[in-house]
Design a protein around this motif. Structure first.
Motif, PDB file in Angstrom:
ATOM      1  N   GLU A 168      -8.395  -1.730  -4.109  1.00 18.42           N
ATOM      2  CA  GLU A 168      -9.085  -2.778  -4.961  1.00 18.42           C
ATOM      3  C   GLU A 168      -7.880  -3.976  -4.088  1.00 18.42           C
ATOM      4  O   GLU A 168      -8.364  -5.165  -3.613  1.00 18.42           O
ATOM      5  CB  GLU A 168      -8.167  -2.401  -5.864  1.00 18.42           C
ATOM      6  N   HIS A 169      -6.475  -3.781  -4.145  1.00 15.83           N
ATOM      7  CA  HIS A 169      -5.846  -5.257  -3.253  1.00 15.83           C
ATOM      8  C   HIS A 169      -6.236  -4.803  -1.911  1.00 15.83           C
ATOM      9  O   HIS A 169      -6.286  -5.749  -0.979  1.00 15.83           O
ATOM     10  CB  HIS A 169      -4.346  -4.405  -2.901  1.00 15.83           C
ATOM     11  N   ASP A 170      -6.733  -3.389  -1.333  1.00 17.66           N
ATOM     12  CA  ASP A 170      -6.955  -3.795   0.387  1.00 17.66           C
ATOM     13  C   ASP A 170      -8.492  -2.692   1.251  1.00 17.66           C
ATOM     14  O   ASP A 170      -8.399  -1.279   0.936  1.00 17.66           O
ATOM     15  CB  ASP A 170      -5.977  -3.463   1.188  1.00 17.66           C
ATOM     16  N   PRO A 171      -9.546  -3.328   0.740  1.00 18.19           N
ATOM     17  CA  PRO A 171     -10.823  -2.639   0.443  1.00 18.19           C
ATOM     18  C   PRO A 171     -10.634  -2.144   2.054  1.00 18.19           C
ATOM     19  O   PRO A 171     -11.745  -1.037   2.122  1.00 18.19           O
ATOM     20  CB  PRO A 171     -11.488  -4.092   0.307  1.00 18.19           C
ATOM     21  N   ASP A 172     -10.089  -2.401   3.598  1.00 19.17           N
ATOM     22  CA  ASP A 172     -10.606  -1.564   5.006  1.00 19.17           C
ATOM     23  C   ASP A 172      -9.543  -0.921   4.682  1.00 19.17           C
ATOM     24  O   ASP A 172      -8.988  -0.449   5.776  1.00 19.17           O
ATOM     25  CB  ASP A 172     -10.412  -3.150   4.980  1.00 19.17           C
ATOM     26  N   HIS A 173      -8.698  -0.158   3.869  1.00 23.63           N
ATOM     27  CA  HIS A 173      -7.145   0.471   3.961  1.00 23.63           C
ATOM     28  C   HIS A 173      -7.190   2.001   4.438  1.00 23.63           C
ATOM     29  O   HIS A 173      -8.227   2.069   3.644  1.00 23.63           O
ATOM     30  CB  HIS A 173      -6.712   0.931   3.897  1.00 23.63           C
ATOM     31  N   PRO A 219       0.618  -1.150   0.028  1.00 21.90           N
ATOM     32  CA  PRO A 219      -0.100   0.304   0.383  1.00 21.90           C
ATOM     33  C   PRO A 219       0.866   1.352  -0.512  1.00 21.90           C
ATOM     34  O   PRO A 219       0.641   1.925  -0.923  1.00 21.90           O
ATOM     35  CB  PRO A 219      -1.077  -0.232   0.936  1.00 21.90           C
ATOM     36  N   LEU A 220       1.530   1.675   0.427  1.00 26.29           N
ATOM     37  CA  LEU A 220       2.764   2.103   0.481  1.00 26.29           C
ATOM     38  C   LEU A 220       2.810   3.229  -0.164  1.00 26.29           C
ATOM     39  O   LEU A 220       2.962   4.575  -1.265  1.00 26.29           O
ATOM     40  CB  LEU A 220       3.531   2.158   1.214  1.00 26.29           C
ATOM     41  N   SER A 221       3.513   2.502  -1.633  1.00 27.11           N
ATOM     42  CA  SER A 221       3.282   2.826  -2.862  1.00 27.11           C
ATOM     43  C   SER A 221       1.639   3.629  -3.538  1.00 27.11           C
ATOM     44  O   SER A 221       2.700   4.999  -3.792  1.00 27.11           O
ATOM     45  CB  SER A 221       3.856   1.965  -4.115  1.00 27.11           C
TER      46      SER A 221
END
Length: 734
Positions: A86-91, A58-60
Motif C-alpha cells: 500500500e505504501h510502495d506498490p512496486d516493492h 518497508p523493512l519493518s
C-alpha cells in the motif's frame, strides 16, 4: 545493523540504505535477535509499534513477514506484505514474499496471479529476488507430483538466481533429473521451439509469449501460444502451448494439446514423443485408480499384541529401519512391522518348489507404534492394503490372527481416521498399471538368484502377455492387441510402449522392446540423423535416447556421456558406456571405476550374470593399476563381487572366493574377517576352512583401523570410531 549507508537496503527495495530504511536499522537488528532467541511474540509486538511509528519504512513489514513465514504462519504473513505494498506498490521483495506466502498458504492455482505479478515486478528491478519464490514452488510441486512444472521451476530459479546461489540450484536440478521414480520423459530439458511465422502481429505475439515464459508466467504464455496455434495450426505452437500449460500445473489441458500436436506432426518420432507426454499426463490425472486403504487401531498391550501376531504363519515380522536423524518431533517411529502374505511360508525351505503359480504375494502391511506416555499418545496399529481382494483378505487374516479374545486382551479398538491426516504410505496406482504391480515374499534361506529368476520370468510374462491384453486409456480403452495393425493407432500404440518403458523403470525393471509380443509390430524409434556440427544440449531425454553414439565425435560423446549418466536410462546408458570403452581418448577423460560399476549394475538388473562378473573383473584390473588407494579400491571391488556371488549360494566357486578374500585382505584389514563370518552365518554357508582359520586366529590382538580401512597394531579404538571410519563397500550399500 553494520551496513554502509550507500549499500543496497536490506529490505531489497532496490534503493540505497541511506534513502530507504536507515532510520529503523538498529531496532530491526534487536527484533531479529529476539526472534533468533525464540522470543517471537515480543519481536512481533515491537514490530507492530515500529510500523505505527514509521509506516513508510518497508523493512519493518518485510521483517514481520519473514518472521511469520519462518514460523510457518503463511496466511498471517500476507497482511504486513499487503500493508507494505500500500505504501510502495512496486516493492519487488514484498511482491516476491507475498507470492511465496500466498502459494504456501493457498496453493499454486490460487496464487498464480500474485506469482506472475511478483515475477514481473522483480524482473523490472532485480530478477534475483524471485529466486526463493521459484525454488519454493519447484520443491512443493515436485512433492505434489507436478513433475514437468517442478522441473521447469527449478530451471527458472537457475535463470534468475545470482551467481552465489547457482551451484546449489544446479544440484537441485541434478537431483531431480537423476530421480528414477519420475518418468524419464519428464526429466531433462524441454524447450519452447521457434517456427516460421510470416504475419508481423503474430510474430510479435510469439515474442511476447516467449518473454512471459522466460519470466515464469506460464499460463499467460500458454494462452498466447494457444491463440497462435489456433490461427496457424502449426504443431510446434500446439506443443509450446502444451508445455506452458503443464508448467502452470494445468496438466489436463496440456495433455489435450499434446494429443492434438501429435495428430498433426509429420515426423513419426516427434509425434510419438508428444503422444507419450500426453499419455503420461493423462495417467498422472486419472481418476481410475486402485486406492490404498488404511485401518487404524488403538492398542493397550503392545507385548501381548506382538506375541499373538508372531504366531500366525501369514503375518511375517520384518526389520524396522532406524529412525532418520532429521525426523520431525511429532513423527512416531514404528517399533514393529509385519507383512501380510496370501499363503503360509515354510521359513526353513530354500524355495525349491516356488513357481510363478504359487509364489507368496504380499497383500498388506502392518506398522505397530508404542505408546508415548509423555505426550499421552496410545499405542497404535496401522494396517495398509490396496482395495479389493487384497484388502478383504488382509483384514480377514488380521481378525483371524487376533480373534475376539485376543482383541480384548490387547485392548484393540478401531480409530475413526480423518483422511486429511492419514499416514498411509501406499500411493494410489492407475488401474491400467495395476496388473504390472506385484510384491512377493520369500523364505529367508531361498537363494537370491532364484528370487531374481522368478522376478525375471514374471516381468517377461507381464510385458509379453499381460500388458498386450490390458485396456489402455491412451488407446481409447482398447488393448495393444486390439490396436495392433491399425495404421491410425500406430503412434498411440508406440507411445503406449514408451509409457510402459517409464512405468517398469520406476518398478525396478526396464524394457527391451524385443520382449514385447512381436505381433504388435512395435519397434524402438529410429535414430537421429547427426553430424559433426550436431548439438544435443536442447534434446529432451526421450530424443537423447535416439542418438547413434557410434557416429559421434569424441567431444560429442563426452557430452552425451555426462547427460546419460544423469538420466540413467539403462538401454541408452549401456550403449554410451560401451562406446566410451571402445575409444582410448574418451577412456582417459572418464572415471573408469564409475563406468565399470555402472555397467555392473545394468547387467545385474538384466540378470546377465556372466557379463556382470566380467565387468567386475575389469573393474578389479583397473583398480590394481591405480597408484593411489589401489588396495582399498580393489578390496571394494572384491566385496562387490562377493555380494553378487552370495546371491547364488550353490556357486561352487563361492567358498574359494571367500577364502581368497580372507587370506589376501584379512591380515591388513581384520574387520573383513568379521564381515565374512557374518555373511557365512546369514547365508547359512558351511565353510570348514573358516572354522579352522578362526580357531587359529589369536583373539584380542590390540590394534586400530585407519580412515582408509587398514588395520594397524596399537591400542584399540572405540567401536564407534572404528565403525564411523570404515569406508569399505558392503552388500546393501549404494
Amino acid at each position: 545493523m553494520s551496513i554502509d549507508s550507500y549499500d543496497p537496503c536490506p529490505c531489497n527495495s532496490g534503493k540505497k540504505y541511506k534513502f530507504c530504511c536507515h532510520s529503523i536499522g538498529d531496532e530491526i537488528s534487536k527484533i531479529s535477535h529476539l526472534h533468533e532467541t525464540h522470543q517471537t511474540a515480543t519481536a512481533l509486538q515491537l514490530l507492530d509499534r515500529l510500523k505505527k511509528n514509521h509506516p513508510d519504512q518497508p523493512l519493518s513489514y518485510i521483517t514481520e513477514a519473514q518472521i511469520l513465514m519462518a514460523e510457518r504462519r503463511f496466511e498471517d504473513a500476507l497482511k504486513p506484505l499487503e500493508q507494505c505494498l500500500e505504501h510502495d506498490p512496486d516493492h519487488p521483495a514484498a511482491h516476491s514474499l507475498l507470492a511465496t506466502s500466498t502459494f504456501l498458504a493457498l496453493g499454486y492455482k490460487q496464487a498464480q496471479k500474485t506469482i506472475y505479478t511478483a515475477l514481473q515486478k522483480c524482473a523490472a528491478i532485480d530478477v534475483s529476488l524471485a529466486t526463493p519464490l521459484a525454488i519454493s514452488i519447484a520443491i512443493a510441486l515436485q512433492m505434489r507430483g507436478f513433475f514437468l512444472a517442478a522441473r521447469e521451476h527449478f530451471a527458472l530459479a537457475m535463470r534468475v538466481a545470482s551467481q552465489e546461489y547457482k551451484q546449489n540450484l544446479f544440484m537441485n536440478l541434478l537431483e531431480f533429473d537423476g530421480d528414477d521414480q519420475i518418468p524419464y520423459q519428464f526429466r531433462g530439458v524441454h524447450i519452447l521451439e521457434r517456427c516460421p511465422i510470416e504475419n508481423g502481429d503474430q510474430q510479435e505475439t510469439f515474442e511476447k509469449a516467449q518473454r512471459l515464459a522466460n519470466l515464469g508466467c506460464y499460463r499467460l504464455a500458454a494462452s498466447l501460444f494457444k491463440q497462435l496455434a489456433e490461427a496457424t495450426n502449426q504443431p510446434t505452437l500446439w506443443k509450446n502451448a502444451a508445455f506452458c500449460y503443464a508448467w502452470a500445473t494445468d496438466e489436463i489441458q496440456a495433455a489435450e494439446l499434446f494429443h492434438k500436436a501429435a495428430t498433426i506432426e509429420d515426423d513419426f518420432a516427434e509425434s510419438v514423443e508428444l503422444e507419450t507426454l500426453a499419455q503420461l499426463l493423462d495417467l498422472n490425472n486419472t481418476g481410475d485408480v486402485v486406492e490404498s486403504v488404511e485401518q487404524v487401531y488403538e492398542l493397550d498391550s503392545l507385548s501381548k499384541f506382538l506375541t499373538i501376531l508372531e504366531q500366525h504363519p501369514q503375518l511375517l515380522r520384518g526389520n524396522v529401519p532406524p529412525p532418520e536423524q532429521e525426523q520431525e518431533l511429532d513423527e512416531r517411529t514404528p517399533v514393529a512391522y509385519f507383512q501380510i502374505i496370501d499363503t503360509p511360508i515354510d521359513m526353513e525351505s530354500k524355495g525349491e518348489d516356488i513357481t510363478l503359480e504359487n509364489v507368496h504375494v504380499v497383500i498388506g502391511d502392518i506398522d505397530v507404534f508404542d505408546a508415548d506416555r509423555q505426550l499421552g499418545q496410545p499405542g497404535l496399529v496401522r494396517l495398509y492394503a490396496y482395495e479389493g481382494d487384497q484388502l478383504t483378505t488382509a483384514e480377514k487374516l488380521f481378525d483371524e490372527a487376533l480373534g475376539e479374545q485376543g482383541k480384548k486382551e490387547c485392548g484393540l479398538k478401531v480409530v475413526e481416521q480423518d483422511d486429511e491426516i492419514s499416514s498411509n504410505p501406499l500411493s494410489p496406482i492407475p488401474a491400467e498399471q495395476w496388473p504390472l504391480f506385484f510384491r512377493w515374499s520369500f523364505p529367508q534361506k531361498m537363494p537370491i538368484i532364484k528370487r531374481r529368476e522368478l522376478e525375471a520370468q514374471q516381468w517377461k510374462k507381464l510385458i509379453s502377455e499381460t500388458w498386450s491384453n490390458t485396456k489402455l486409456a491412451g488407446l481409447d480403452h482398447k488393448t495393444p492387441q486390439e490396436a495392433a495393425g491399425n495404421e491410425e493407432r500406430k503412434v498411440a500404440l508406440t507411445a503406449a510402449a514408451y509409457v510402459l518403458d517409464a512405468q517398469v523403470l520406476a518398478l525396478g525393471h526396464f524394457l527391451n522392446f524385443d520382449e514385447l509380443d512381436p505381433s504388435l509390430g512395435i519397434f524402438e524409434l529410429p535414430v537421429l540423423s547427426v553430424n559433426e556440427s550436431s548439438h544435443f544440449n536442447t534434446c529432451s531425454s526421450m530424443t537423447q535416447n535416439r542418438i547413434p553414439v557410434k557416429e559421434l565425435t569424441d567431444s560429442q560423446l563426452m557430452y552425451v556421456f555426462n547427460r546419460a549418466l544423469l538420466i540413467r536410462h539403462p538401454r541408452f546408458l549401456y550403449d554410451v558406456l560401451i562406446e566410451i570403452l571402445n575409444r582410448d581418448e574418451c577412456k582417459k577423460e572418464v572415471d573408469l571405476d564409475r563406468v565399470y560399476s555402472t555397467l555392473t549394475e545394468i547387467c545385474h538388473k538384466r540378470n546377465q550374470r556372466e557379463e556382470m562378473l566380467s565387468w567386475i573383473h575389469q573393474g578389479q584390473e583397473n583398480a590394481r593399476e591405480q597408484s593411489e588407494n589401489a588396495f582399498e579400491s580393489e578390496l571394494q571391488w572384491k566385496m562387490r563381487e562377493l555380494s553378487f556371488r552370495l546371491e547364488d549360494t550353490t556357486d561352487p566357486n563361492l567358498s574359494d572366493f571367500m577364502k581368497q578374500i580372507w587370506d589376501q585382505y584379512g591380515k591388513k584389514t581384520p574387520q573383513i574377517k568379521e564381515y565374512l563370518k557374518a555373511f557365512a552365518q546369514a547365508f547359512d554357508l558351511d565353510l570348514p576352512w573358516m572354522k579352522a582359520a578362526t580357531l587359529l586366529d589369536q583373539g584380542g590382538v590390540p590394534g586400530q583401523t585407519t580412515a582408509e580401512g587398514i588395520w594397524a597394531p596399537g591400542e584399540d579404538t572405540p567401536d564407534s570410531e572404528s565403525d564411523s571410519g570404515q569406508k569399505l563397500w558392503l552388500p546393501g550399500q549404494s
